[in-house]
Motif scaffolding. Sequence first.
Motif, PDB file in Angstrom:
ATOM      1  N   ALA A 188      19.135  29.973  81.493  1.00 43.81           N
ATOM      2  CA  ALA A 188      19.513  28.865  82.367  1.00 43.81           C
ATOM      3  C   ALA A 188      19.954  29.465  83.684  1.00 43.81           C
ATOM      4  CB  ALA A 188      20.637  28.047  81.749  1.00 43.81           C
ATOM      5  N   SER A 189      19.863  28.706  84.747  1.00 50.07           N
ATOM      6  CA  SER A 189      20.295  29.193  86.053  1.00 50.07           C
ATOM      7  C   SER A 189      21.787  28.928  86.229  1.00 50.07           C
ATOM      8  CB  SER A 189      19.509  28.495  87.160  1.00 50.07           C
ATOM      9  OG  SER A 189      19.884  27.132  87.244  1.00 50.07           O
ATOM     10  N   SER A 205      26.381  25.352  85.820  1.00 49.94           N
ATOM     11  CA  SER A 205      27.428  24.648  86.559  1.00 49.94           C
ATOM     12  C   SER A 205      27.331  23.134  86.334  1.00 49.94           C
ATOM     13  CB  SER A 205      27.309  24.963  88.052  1.00 49.94           C
ATOM     14  OG  SER A 205      28.198  24.178  88.799  1.00 49.94           O
ATOM     15  N   ASP A 206      26.137  22.589  86.459  1.00 51.33           N
ATOM     16  CA  ASP A 206      25.938  21.152  86.237  1.00 51.33           C
ATOM     17  C   ASP A 206      26.341  20.760  84.818  1.00 51.33           C
ATOM     18  OD1 ASP A 206      24.975  20.952  88.824  1.00 51.33           O
ATOM     19  OD2 ASP A 206      22.859  20.937  88.223  1.00 51.33           O
ATOM     20  N   TYR A 207      26.008  21.607  83.853  1.00 52.29           N
ATOM     21  CA  TYR A 207      26.360  21.364  82.454  1.00 52.29           C
ATOM     22  C   TYR A 207      27.878  21.290  82.281  1.00 52.29           C
ATOM     23  CZ  TYR A 207      27.009  22.359  77.474  1.00 52.29           C
ATOM     24  OH  TYR A 207      27.405  22.309  76.164  1.00 52.29           O
ATOM     25  N   VAL A 208      28.589  22.267  82.845  1.00 53.33           N
ATOM     26  CA  VAL A 208      30.046  22.321  82.706  1.00 53.33           C
ATOM     27  C   VAL A 208      30.690  21.122  83.398  1.00 53.33           C
ATOM     28  CG1 VAL A 208      32.129  23.640  83.310  1.00 53.33           C
ATOM     29  CG2 VAL A 208      30.109  24.828  82.436  1.00 53.33           C
ATOM     30  N   ILE A 209      30.246  20.805  84.603  1.00 51.94           N
ATOM     31  CA  ILE A 209      30.820  19.691  85.364  1.00 51.94           C
ATOM     32  C   ILE A 209      30.631  18.364  84.636  1.00 51.94           C
ATOM     33  CG2 ILE A 209      30.541  18.310  87.476  1.00 51.94           C
ATOM     34  CD1 ILE A 209      30.029  21.000  88.940  1.00 51.94           C
ATOM     35  N   THR A 234      18.110  31.278  89.877  1.00 53.71           N
ATOM     36  CA  THR A 234      17.566  32.407  89.133  1.00 53.71           C
ATOM     37  C   THR A 234      17.989  32.287  87.670  1.00 53.71           C
ATOM     38  OG1 THR A 234      17.692  33.845  91.052  1.00 53.71           O
ATOM     39  CG2 THR A 234      17.562  34.923  88.905  1.00 53.71           C
ATOM     40  N   PRO A 235      17.064  32.382  86.734  1.00 52.20           N
ATOM     41  CA  PRO A 235      17.446  32.251  85.330  1.00 52.20           C
ATOM     42  C   PRO A 235      18.282  33.435  84.849  1.00 52.20           C
ATOM     43  CG  PRO A 235      15.126  32.806  85.505  1.00 52.20           C
ATOM     44  CD  PRO A 235      15.628  32.597  86.907  1.00 52.20           C
ATOM     45  N   VAL A 236      19.219  33.121  83.966  1.00 52.26           N
ATOM     46  CA  VAL A 236      20.090  34.118  83.363  1.00 52.26           C
ATOM     47  C   VAL A 236      19.843  34.077  81.864  1.00 52.26           C
ATOM     48  CG1 VAL A 236      22.496  34.770  82.986  1.00 52.26           C
ATOM     49  CG2 VAL A 236      21.819  33.729  85.153  1.00 52.26           C
ATOM     50  N   LYS A 237      19.611  35.217  81.268  1.00 46.28           N
ATOM     51  CA  LYS A 237      19.333  35.294  79.834  1.00 46.28           C
ATOM     52  C   LYS A 237      20.602  35.017  79.031  1.00 46.28           C
ATOM     53  CE  LYS A 237      17.750  38.473  76.283  1.00 46.28           C
ATOM     54  NZ  LYS A 237      17.380  39.840  75.981  1.00 46.28           N
TER      55      LYS A 237
END
Length: 121
Positions: free
Chosen positions: A36-37, A42-46, A110-113
């Motif tokens: 996920a980027s 961030s959108d998920y947490v918010i 940028t995607p993060v593993k």
Amino acid sequence: MNKSVNNFLEKAKSTLNQAYSHAKETIYSITSTPSASVQQISDYVISHPDSKIVKKHYLGLTLSFYELEQGQMHYYLETNGHKILQLDVHSKDHSVVSYRSYRDQLSLNTPVKFPDLHGSK
């Protein structure tokens, strides 16, 4: 002339970062690696209903601090309005994401593993 060399180097650096981001995204897509980027996280947490939010006002700025425990993952996010200042994601065993707006050059997209947590995210 020195200014034009610096501009050239900045453009080259930006282009390489974009190419790296695109290559990383393609590899993760092809290999089905969970990722996920920073923006998506961030959108998920918010938007998550279990996120704990603290807002503080400093010198006319409103800063928001979010914390979320979800499965084996701990999320910490700091924002100034819509700008992501800091994002940390930790699993029980290690740091997954450590983003700082003042130092990180990669795009927020940028995607993060993510580690394999046997279905827990």
